[in-house]
Design a protein around this motif. Structure first.
Motif, PDB file in Angstrom:
ATOM      1  N   ALA A  75       0.830  -1.206   0.000  1.00 59.63           N
ATOM      2  CA  ALA A  75       0.000   0.000   0.000  1.00 59.63           C
ATOM      3  C   ALA A  75       0.863   1.253   0.000  1.00 59.63           C
ATOM      4  O   ALA A  75       0.566   2.227  -0.705  1.00 59.63           O
ATOM      5  N   ALA A  76       1.942   1.243   0.772  1.00 62.27           N
ATOM      6  CA  ALA A  76       2.824   2.407   0.848  1.00 62.27           C
ATOM      7  C   ALA A  76       3.522   2.662  -0.479  1.00 62.27           C
ATOM      8  O   ALA A  76       3.674   3.821  -0.906  1.00 62.27           O
ATOM      9  N   LEU A  77       3.968   1.595  -1.140  1.00 68.16           N
ATOM     10  CA  LEU A  77       4.661   1.757  -2.414  1.00 68.16           C
ATOM     11  C   LEU A  77       3.719   2.301  -3.483  1.00 68.16           C
ATOM     12  O   LEU A  77       4.094   3.169  -4.282  1.00 68.16           O
ATOM     13  N   ILE A  78       2.482   1.831  -3.486  1.00 70.19           N
ATOM     14  CA  ILE A  78       1.507   2.345  -4.454  1.00 70.19           C
ATOM     15  C   ILE A  78       1.233   3.824  -4.209  1.00 70.19           C
ATOM     16  O   ILE A  78       1.151   4.623  -5.151  1.00 70.19           O
ATOM     17  N   ALA A  79       1.120   4.203  -2.948  1.00 70.12           N
ATOM     18  CA  ALA A  79       0.886   5.620  -2.623  1.00 70.12           C
ATOM     19  C   ALA A  79       2.056   6.482  -3.055  1.00 70.12           C
ATOM     20  O   ALA A  79       1.873   7.581  -3.612  1.00 70.12           O
ATOM     21  N   ALA A  80       3.276   6.007  -2.806  1.00 75.45           N
ATOM     22  CA  ALA A  80       4.472   6.769  -3.199  1.00 75.45           C
ATOM     23  C   ALA A  80       4.536   6.912  -4.714  1.00 75.45           C
ATOM     24  O   ALA A  80       4.914   7.974  -5.240  1.00 75.45           O
ATOM     25  N   PHE A  81       4.165   5.844  -5.415  1.00 79.31           N
ATOM     26  CA  PHE A  81       4.176   5.917  -6.874  1.00 79.31           C
ATOM     27  C   PHE A  81       3.133   6.905  -7.381  1.00 79.31           C
ATOM     28  O   PHE A  81       3.364   7.614  -8.363  1.00 79.31           O
TER      29      PHE A  81
END
Length: 646
Positions: A75-81
């Motif tokens: 979830a964090a990686l998707i948000a950062a992307f």
């Protein structure tokens, strides 16, 4: 219509660093989940994500990669992307791993996901809506690739899962969004038999094709996956893109087979020439390769300057990267250990299986694949050639069946090996078993057996039934065969409209003969107008049909169907000369001497050949012996894509 057109109807320096030429900002998110704690582990996703990351970086993407991510990290990686994508011209998401649908909504599974009932799904998964929301702020093109259409990983544990929820569901499509599924909505994709899944392997095999837009790339991906799975898996996409997108923005060039021939012939490199023979034992340039191998000219005597050596190195790397052939990468590193792409080449080499690690399925495919099922990685062999290796093919295809019992494709290949050895009863048995499992090539092959009476009593009506089943399933060869039967009307009632429709279906999958035939149909005002023939012939050329380029050039030179365009005619003509066998040079010269080509087109050809350092004669639009030698040189290692498409 001139005599050249009637007669035909009777029958490189490549720009390497696509990223350097890009004016657009490209970003990508790549996730591969395979090491699941509760759900079944998957062998391919981490490899798929790793290899896609390397490919996208080489194509100018700034890539965020996550491997075996838990829920919070995913979830964090998707948000950062999502934040990174806000300034991007192109934002791409690639996901490989478990994915499933519940009541029409799609969910991606982190490695720590644990689901006992559908009530757990929202908290234990990442919904596709989360990914779409992250891309909402991206101002440019948005591309999502989902290699996640596998069975529900929790099986019977989800007793409240609605019936029929296999694979992933169809998604909506906002403006400038393309969504690519590894298979059709509501269908299930297969794991690969090697390092990568069938879908990702096909994407990697076509993503570096110069000058190819993403829609055409997906046609090639779809064709390769259909061939590799016998029609059991067909990639699907939905697009609302408002402009073309090319992964590799280098100039359009020739097919992989011809590019290998050009690079090998340019340097007279015995190692590369032998790689060509191994990869394409019955290829269109095989005779020319063998002739060079018998000549006294050596690689050392051909490469005489640092500039030529640098050009050879650049061409070899472009070819190795595009084809992903381990042998070519090894040759590049051996010849240019300190070359500008040595680091990328080593990374690519590390990702490619060694010969001793190749699975039985891959060996079975190499030995027994029908030429009509050729992919970017498998050339296909004739039945006569297969006969020489039939026993080895039978043994490896049996091992492949044991490894992948759900894939009827390997039963079809085993049947073909039996057929090559003359074991008709065993071939029929395996073809029937594969056909019962839905394999399209098996259905088509049964049609051939009954049409020809090979090992069975000849029964044309039954043959047509098998052809129709295969064509309805989407096999291009079956569609073309039936189309020609309906066109001729000798064995079945003539129906030329049906012939056009079937040929169009095959052409939609990039089938070169279907495209060529549609061009011929159009010249008869069948299915389309004569003006449309130009586009069909050119597309046939791009698909590898050299005479398609040649006919397209003839139309533009002739000026009867379309306005004359000498420059474009010369470009298409020289593409055809490079793509075709040596007979096309002879045909062109004979027709030119007979006055079938205009002086304007010939002057343009002479100008291009001069720029390629193949021709030193006058630019006068007349044929002469020096021009013929220049055309032979152009075809034999002198091809320059950058001189044709600038």
């Amino acid at each position: 219509m001139n005599s050249a057109l009637k007669k035909c109807l009777a029958v490189l320096m490549v720009l390497i660093c696509a990223g350097a030429a890009l004016a657009e900002e490209r970003v990508a998110l790549v996730i591969g989940n395979g090491d699941y704690s509760v759900a079944a582990a998957l062998p391919n996703p981490v490899n798929d994500a790793t290899d896609m990351t390397l490919a996208l970086e080489n194509l100018g993407f700034d890539v965020m990669t996550g491997l075996d991510l838990n829920h919070d990290d995913m979830a964090a990686l998707i948000a950062a992307f999502g934040e990174q994508a806000k300034s991007a011209d192109v934002a791409l998401v690639f996901y490989a791993g478990h994915g499933f649908q519940v009541s029409g909504a799609n969910y991606l599974l982190p490695v720590d996901g644990t689901i006992a009932s559908t009530a757990d799904v929202p908290s234990q998964t990442i919904s596709m809506q989360t990914v779409l929301d992250a891309l909402e702020g991206a101002p440019g093109l948005k591309i999502i690739m989902l290699d996640a259409c596998r069975d529900n990983p929790f099986g019977g544990n989800l007793s409240d899962l609605p019936d029929g929820d296999d694979g992933l569901a169809r998604l909506g499509s906002d403006a400038d969004l393309m969504i690519v599924f590894a298979t059709q909505p509501d269908n299930v994709a297969y794991d690969g038999v090697g390092r990568n899944s069938f879908f990702t392997e096909a994407v990697l095999s076509h993503i570096f094709t110069p000058g190819q837009n993403i829609s055409d790339m997906m046609i090639n991906v779809r064709r390769d996956v259909l061939a590799a799975t016998g029609g059991r898996q067909i990639p699907w996409d939905s697009s609302s893109l408002t402009r073309q997108f090319l992964f590799d923005q280098s100039p359009q060039t020739v097919s992989e087979e011809t590019l290998l021939w050009q690079v090998a012939a340019s340097g007279r490199d015995p190692q590369l020439l032998n790689i060509y023979l191994q990869r394409y034992p019955e290829g269109k340039h095989t005779g020319s390769v063998q002739a060079i191998l018998l000549s006294p000219v050596t690689r050392q005597s051909v490469i005489t300057s640092p500039e030529r050596a640098a050009a050879q190195a650049a061409d070899l790397w472009a070819l190795a990267r595009r084809t992903r052939m381990r042998q070519l990468v090894e040759v590049y590193l051996a010849q240019y250990p300190d070359g500008p792409h040595a680091e990328e080449a080593q990374l690519l080499l590390d990702s490619l299986p060694r010969a001793e690690d190749v699975s039985p399925g891959r060996i079975c495919e190499r030995l027994a694949t029908h030429p009509g099922d050729a992919t970017a990685n498998t050339a296909g062999v004739s039945l006569a050639a297969l006969a020489h290796d039939a026993s080895l093919a039978i043994n490896t295809c049996r091992d492949a069946i044991a490894q992948s019992p759900r894939l009827p494709h390997y039963r079809t290949l085993l049947a073909r090996a039996y057929l090559a050895r003359g074991d008709y009863a065993l071939a029929l048995e395996q073809y029937e078993a594969a056909a019962a499992m839905g394999d399209l090539r098996a259905l088509f092959s049964l049609g051939v057996l009954y049409e020809t009476g090979t090992g069975v009593d000849r029964d044309f009506e039954r043959a047509v039934s098998f052809y129709k089943q295969s064509a309805d399933g989407g096999l291009p060869d079956a569609q073309v065969n039936l189309a020609l039967e309906f066109y001729a009307g000798q064995n079945i009632a003539q129906d030329r409209q049906m012939a056009v429709e079937l040929m169009q279906q095959a052409a939609a999958q990039g089938h070169r003969l279907a495209l060529f035939n549609l061009g011929a149909f159009s010249l008869e005002n069948l299915g389309d107008t004569p003006a449309a023939a130009l586009g069909f012939f050119e597309r046939a050329g791009v698909a590898g049909h050299a005479r398609g380029y040649y006919l397209a050039a003839t139309i533009l030179d002739d000026g009867e169907i379309m306005p004359k365009a000498a420059t474009r005619a010369s470009q298409l003509l020289l593409m055809g000369i490079a793509e075709g066998d040596s007979g096309l040079v002879t045909a062109f010269f004979d027709e030119g001497e007979a006055g079938d080509w205009s002086a304007e087109t010939l002057r343009s050809v002479q100008t291009i050949l001069t720029a390629a350092n193949q021709y030193g004669g006058p630019i006068d639009g007349l044929f002469n012996p020096e021009m013929e030698l220049a055309l032979v040189g152009w075809r034999t290692g002198g091809f320059r894509a950058d001189l044709l498409f600038q």
